[in-house]
Design a protein around this motif. Structure first.
Motif, PDB file in Angstrom:
ATOM      1  N   GLU A 145      22.867  12.765   4.564  1.00 28.98           N
ATOM      2  CA  GLU A 145      21.722  13.154   5.352  1.00 28.98           C
ATOM      3  C   GLU A 145      20.606  14.389   4.727  1.00 28.98           C
ATOM      4  OE1 GLU A 145      23.578  14.054   9.274  1.00 28.98           O
ATOM      5  OE2 GLU A 145      22.779  12.001   9.627  1.00 28.98           O
ATOM      6  N   CYS A 178      16.673  14.851   3.925  1.00 35.58           N
ATOM      7  CA  CYS A 178      15.447  14.655   4.788  1.00 35.58           C
ATOM      8  C   CYS A 178      14.432  15.468   4.930  1.00 35.58           C
ATOM      9  CB  CYS A 178      16.585  14.378   5.951  1.00 35.58           C
ATOM     10  SG  CYS A 178      14.917  12.673   7.145  1.00 35.58           S
ATOM     11  N   ALA A 211      14.940   7.545  14.765  1.00 37.17           N
ATOM     12  CA  ALA A 211      15.019   9.078  14.008  1.00 37.17           C
ATOM     13  C   ALA A 211      16.574   8.267  13.031  1.00 37.17           C
ATOM     14  CB  ALA A 211      15.062  10.349  14.439  1.00 37.17           C
ATOM     15  N   VAL A 226      17.102   9.886   9.952  1.00 39.26           N
ATOM     16  CA  VAL A 226      16.654  11.302  10.146  1.00 39.26           C
ATOM     17  C   VAL A 226      17.425  11.701  11.464  1.00 39.26           C
ATOM     18  CG1 VAL A 226      15.027  13.133  11.560  1.00 39.26           C
ATOM     19  CG2 VAL A 226      14.125  10.573   9.961  1.00 39.26           C
ATOM     20  N   ALA A 259      15.528  19.925   5.978  1.00 35.10           N
ATOM     21  CA  ALA A 259      14.599  19.678   6.479  1.00 35.10           C
ATOM     22  C   ALA A 259      13.438  20.511   6.248  1.00 35.10           C
ATOM     23  CB  ALA A 259      14.916  19.789   8.163  1.00 35.10           C
ATOM     24  N   LEU A 310       8.102   8.333  10.336  1.00 33.91           N
ATOM     25  CA  LEU A 310       9.724   8.668   9.110  1.00 33.91           C
ATOM     26  C   LEU A 310      10.518   8.662   8.967  1.00 33.91           C
ATOM     27  CD1 LEU A 310      11.162   8.432  13.262  1.00 33.91           C
ATOM     28  CD2 LEU A 310      10.958  10.178  12.491  1.00 33.91           C
ATOM     29  N   ARG A 321      11.560   8.800   4.890  1.00 33.73           N
ATOM     30  CA  ARG A 321      11.645   9.955   3.661  1.00 33.73           C
ATOM     31  C   ARG A 321      10.768   9.927   2.919  1.00 33.73           C
ATOM     32  NH1 ARG A 321      17.768  11.303   3.509  1.00 33.73           N
ATOM     33  NH2 ARG A 321      18.821   9.962   5.549  1.00 33.73           N
TER      34      ARG A 321
END
Length: 196
Positions: free
Chosen positions: A12, A15, A54, A59, A126, A192, A194
Motif C-alpha cells: 500500500e 498510494c 477505495a 487505497v 499518502a 481513485l 494511483r
C-alpha cells in the motif's frame, strides 16, 4: 516452513490517496446524538460505497475515531461496544472495517492531535486525504485544518459528511472550500486510480 505473513503493508506504500472515516463508529449517546445519527445514516451508505471502491483500488482506508475518554480501550473494543449496545449499531455494521483497514483512536477533535495518524500517512506515502464522517462542523473540520497546515491535498465529499445541524454542515463545507481550497464534489466523482 511456510513464509511468515507480510505485516509491513508494503503493497500500500506510495498510494496517492488515503480515505479517512472520521468518528462514524459512534454510539451517539450524547446531547444532539439522535439528530446527528439521523444525518450520519445517509452519509454512511455513501461512505461504505466509497470505502469499497477505495479497497478495490488499493487505497488505504483509515478509521480515525474518538476514544470516548476510554484510555484503556482499542478500536476493536470500541467497535464491539457500538455494535452491540448503542443506537449507532446499524451504522457500525454498514461501515464494518475490512481486515486490512487501519485504525487511529483520537482523544480530541482533530485526527492529528495526540495520535499516530501523521506517522501512518507518511509510511503510506499518502499525499491526498479524502475526509469523510462526522461531525462536519467539528471533527472533520479540525482534522482538515491540521491536514491543510501539513500540506496535504484534501477532498471532502459533501455527500459523505454530516453534522447534527444541516446549516452548520453547509457552513463547514463552505469554509473548507473557501479557506482551504478543499474539493467537496460528491464521492462518485473521485478518481481513485494511483498516480504512476
Amino acid at each position: 516452513m511456510a513464509d511468515a505473513p507480510n505485516l509491513s503493508d508494503d503493497d500500500e506504500q506510495g498510494c496517492h490517496f488515503a480515505l479517512l472515516i472520521i468518528d462514524m463508529i459512534n454510539g451517539f449517546d450524547f446531547p444532539e446524538g439522535e439528530r446527528l445519527r439521523r444525518q450520519a445514516e445517509a452519509a454512511a451508505e455513501r461512505i461504505a460505497a466509497l470505502a469499497a471502491r477505495a479497497r478495490a483500488a488499493g487505497v488505504p482506508v483509515i478509521y480515525v475515531n474518538d476514544n470516548f475518554g476510554r484510555w484503556r480501550s482499542d478500536f476493536r473494543r470500541v467497535l464491539e461496544h457500538v455494535r452491540t449496545h448503542t443506537a449507532g449499531a446499524a451504522i457500525a455494521e454498514r461501515l464494518a472495517p475490512a481486515e486490512r483497514d487501519y485504525f487511529v483512536l483520537k482523544p480530541r477533535h482533530s485526527g492529528f492531535l495526540g495520535t499516530s495518524l501523521e506517522v501512518l500517512l507518511h509510511h503510506l506515502q499518502a499525499r491526498c486525504l479524502i475526509l469523510t464522517g462526522i461531525a462536519g462542523d467539528l471533527c472533520v473540520l479540525f482534522t482538515a485544518m491540521d491536514a491543510y497546515m501539513r500540506g496535504y491535498e484534501l477532498r471532502a465529499p459533501a455527500d459523505c459528511i454530516a453534522s447534527a445541524d444541516q446549516a452548520d454542515n453547509r457552513r463547514a463545507l463552505e469554509l473548507l472550500r473557501e479557506s482551504m481550497r478543499v474539493d467537496t464534489a460528491p464521492a462518485e466523482s473521485i478518481d481513485l486510480r494511483r498516480e504512476s
